[in-house]
Design a protein around this motif. Structure first.
Motif, mmCIF file in Angstrom:
data_model
loop_
_atom_site.group_PDB
_atom_site.id
_atom_site.type_symbol
_atom_site.label_atom_id
_atom_site.label_comp_id
_atom_site.label_asym_id
_atom_site.label_seq_id
_atom_site.Cartn_x
_atom_site.Cartn_y
_atom_site.Cartn_z
ATOM 1 N N TYR A 145 5.094 4.869 -12.374
ATOM 2 C CA TYR A 145 3.647 5.183 -12.510
ATOM 3 C C TYR A 145 2.848 4.037 -12.595
ATOM 4 C CZ TYR A 145 -0.990 6.148 -15.093
ATOM 5 O OH TYR A 145 -2.119 6.097 -15.521
ATOM 6 N N GLN A 146 3.407 2.746 -13.396
ATOM 7 C CA GLN A 146 2.722 1.495 -13.284
ATOM 8 C C GLN A 146 2.811 0.793 -12.107
ATOM 9 O OE1 GLN A 146 0.994 -0.304 -16.048
ATOM 10 N NE2 GLN A 146 0.496 -0.853 -14.078
ATOM 11 N N LEU A 147 3.807 1.102 -11.329
ATOM 12 C CA LEU A 147 3.901 0.301 -10.214
ATOM 13 C C LEU A 147 2.968 0.948 -9.185
ATOM 14 C CD1 LEU A 147 7.846 0.286 -9.314
ATOM 15 C CD2 LEU A 147 6.479 -1.580 -10.451
ATOM 16 N N SER A 148 2.793 2.086 -9.190
ATOM 17 C CA SER A 148 1.755 3.058 -8.315
ATOM 18 C C SER A 148 0.374 2.551 -8.720
ATOM 19 C CB SER A 148 2.014 4.565 -8.485
ATOM 20 O OG SER A 148 3.352 4.957 -7.939
ATOM 21 N N ARG A 149 0.115 2.393 -10.016
ATOM 22 C CA ARG A 149 -1.377 1.886 -10.459
ATOM 23 C C ARG A 149 -1.564 0.430 -9.790
ATOM 24 N NH1 ARG A 149 -4.934 5.662 -11.471
ATOM 25 N NH2 ARG A 149 -4.682 6.899 -13.190
ATOM 26 N N TRP A 150 -0.682 -0.366 -10.122
ATOM 27 C CA TRP A 150 -0.724 -1.676 -9.297
ATOM 28 C C TRP A 150 -1.202 -1.479 -7.986
ATOM 29 C CZ3 TRP A 150 3.928 -3.972 -12.235
ATOM 30 C CH2 TRP A 150 3.520 -4.396 -13.661
ATOM 31 N N ALA A 151 -0.324 -0.796 -7.036
ATOM 32 C CA ALA A 151 -0.558 -0.555 -5.704
ATOM 33 C C ALA A 151 -1.797 0.190 -5.255
ATOM 34 C CB ALA A 151 0.665 0.429 -5.311
ATOM 35 N N GLU A 152 -2.149 1.053 -6.190
ATOM 36 C CA GLU A 152 -3.860 1.565 -6.129
ATOM 37 C C GLU A 152 -4.721 0.516 -6.066
ATOM 38 O OE1 GLU A 152 -6.089 5.108 -8.184
ATOM 39 O OE2 GLU A 152 -5.057 4.159 -9.387
ATOM 40 N N GLU A 153 -4.422 -0.522 -7.077
ATOM 41 C CA GLU A 153 -5.602 -1.515 -7.065
ATOM 42 C C GLU A 153 -5.561 -2.348 -5.845
ATOM 43 O OE1 GLU A 153 -4.642 -3.910 -10.385
ATOM 44 O OE2 GLU A 153 -4.818 -2.251 -12.019
ATOM 45 N N ALA A 154 -4.367 -2.750 -5.447
ATOM 46 C CA ALA A 154 -4.162 -3.701 -4.190
ATOM 47 C C ALA A 154 -4.783 -2.762 -2.874
ATOM 48 C CB ALA A 154 -2.748 -3.964 -4.068
ATOM 49 N N ILE A 155 -4.533 -1.461 -2.705
ATOM 50 C CA ILE A 155 -5.083 -0.769 -1.800
ATOM 51 C C ILE A 155 -6.525 -0.870 -1.818
ATOM 52 C CG2 ILE A 155 -5.243 1.541 -0.697
ATOM 53 C CD1 ILE A 155 -1.987 1.738 -1.712
ATOM 54 N N LYS A 156 -7.024 -0.570 -2.782
ATOM 55 C CA LYS A 156 -8.603 -0.616 -2.837
ATOM 56 C C LYS A 156 -9.051 -1.915 -2.692
ATOM 57 C CE LYS A 156 -9.019 3.346 -6.184
ATOM 58 N NZ LYS A 156 -9.321 3.703 -7.360
ATOM 59 N N GLU A 157 -8.486 -2.988 -3.008
ATOM 60 C CA GLU A 157 -8.675 -4.382 -2.774
ATOM 61 C C GLU A 157 -8.911 -4.671 -1.461
ATOM 62 O OE1 GLU A 157 -6.374 -6.644 -5.261
ATOM 63 O OE2 GLU A 157 -7.090 -6.023 -7.096
ATOM 64 N N ALA A 158 -7.898 -4.206 -0.745
ATOM 65 C CA ALA A 158 -7.823 -4.322 0.791
ATOM 66 C C ALA A 158 -8.717 -3.389 1.569
ATOM 67 C CB ALA A 158 -6.160 -4.056 1.203
ATOM 68 N N GLY A 159 -9.742 -2.740 0.789
ATOM 69 C CA GLY A 159 -10.743 -2.000 1.677
ATOM 70 C C GLY A 159 -10.116 -0.750 2.155
ATOM 71 N N ALA A 160 -9.080 -0.033 1.653
ATOM 72 C CA ALA A 160 -8.623 1.297 2.100
ATOM 73 C C ALA A 160 -9.061 2.309 0.908
ATOM 74 C CB ALA A 160 -7.032 1.321 2.505
ATOM 75 N N GLU A 161 -8.922 3.540 1.203
ATOM 76 C CA GLU A 161 -9.158 4.652 0.340
ATOM 77 C C GLU A 161 -7.863 4.955 -0.132
ATOM 78 O OE1 GLU A 161 -10.996 9.123 0.262
ATOM 79 O OE2 GLU A 161 -11.015 7.851 2.027
ATOM 80 N N ALA A 162 -7.531 5.093 -1.399
ATOM 81 C CA ALA A 162 -6.323 5.202 -2.209
ATOM 82 C C ALA A 162 -6.433 6.493 -2.749
ATOM 83 C CB ALA A 162 -5.896 4.160 -3.034
ATOM 84 N N LYS A 163 -5.451 7.237 -2.734
ATOM 85 C CA LYS A 163 -5.211 8.761 -3.416
ATOM 86 C C LYS A 163 -4.005 8.518 -4.371
ATOM 87 C CE LYS A 163 -6.655 12.714 -1.674
ATOM 88 N NZ LYS A 163 -6.511 13.975 -0.741
ATOM 89 N N LEU A 164 -4.019 8.652 -5.710
ATOM 90 C CA LEU A 164 -2.723 8.461 -6.315
ATOM 91 C C LEU A 164 -2.497 10.187 -6.915
ATOM 92 C CD1 LEU A 164 -0.718 6.589 -7.917
ATOM 93 C CD2 LEU A 164 -2.298 6.943 -10.162
ATOM 94 N N VAL A 165 -1.471 10.236 -6.350
ATOM 95 C CA VAL A 165 -0.698 11.586 -6.688
ATOM 96 C C VAL A 165 0.689 11.749 -7.194
ATOM 97 C CG1 VAL A 165 -2.277 13.007 -5.154
ATOM 98 C CG2 VAL A 165 -0.107 12.121 -4.336
ATOM 99 N N ARG A 166 1.126 12.672 -8.352
ATOM 100 C CA ARG A 166 2.491 12.831 -8.769
ATOM 101 C C ARG A 166 3.050 14.046 -8.271
ATOM 102 N NH1 ARG A 166 2.340 16.193 -13.113
ATOM 103 N NH2 ARG A 166 0.567 16.619 -13.684
#
Length: 199
Positions: free
Chosen positions: A16-37
């Protein structure tokens, strides 16, 4: 804008924490992120037997459960999973297996994918788990984007070229290696390659 689904399974919170860090980076890169479990399929008694597992499930109950629609929506998918005997946890395996309809109609072709993993010791199967997932992605016709050794952060995180992986301490559940920068690099690399293909 490139659309990235972050599909994870986490019993006590590492992925979950790895995914949250990835979500931040994806948004920083200008993409749309959708976090799902992916849905928890373990028996209630098993979850209840581990206080950390039970608490994490309660803490993340508001995160949407992954569906086939999320896979169809995404240009790119970042998976994050713990290892179970060197392969996927049954929860993620069931989710992958449920995508036969999308696969049969060609809707998994050219999805850009990458994966991360964890285990409770440094040789606990992280690499094998990622490679097992990538085997399924080859059947999907997906485009696999591993980090390789494309950034110094990968060496600092333990040097896994297939995808960021981390050891979860058996004493207190914390992450042993410092992988945040590696996760963010991998996520941004996924966006970069997906943009070239789907942008």
């Amino acid at each position: 804008m490139v659309k990235v689904a972050i599909v994870y399974y986490s019993s006590t919170g590492t992925n979950y924490q790895l995914s949250r860090w990835a979500e931040e980076a994806i948004k920083e890169a200008g993409a749309e992120a959708k976090l799902v479990r992916v849905a928890e399929t373990a028996p209630e008694a098993a979850v209840a037997s581990n206080p950390g597992w039970k608490q994490h499930l309660e803490d993340t109950k508001d995160i949407p459960v992954a569906t086939s629609e999320d896979i169809e929506w995404a240009d790119a998918i970042l998976f994050s999973i713990p290892t179970r005997f060197g392969t996927l946890p049954s929860q993620m395996k069931q989710f992958i297996d449920m995508q036969g309809g999308l696969w049969a109609t060609g809707k998994t072709v050219n999805k850009v994918v990458s994966a991360m993993s964890s285990a409770s010791n440094s040789h606990g199967g992280q690499e094998a788990t990622i490679l097992n997932l990538y085997t399924a992605m080859m059947h999907w016709g997906a485009i696999i984007v591993p980090p390789g050794y494309s950034d110094d952060s990968i060496f600092a995180a333990g040097g896994n070229p297939y995808g960021t992986s981390v050891t979860q301490s058996q004493e207190d559940g914390s992450m042993v290696e410092d992988v945040q920068a590696s996760v963010k690099h991998q996520a941004k690399r996924l966006v970069e390659i997906a943009s070239k293909i789907h942008g």
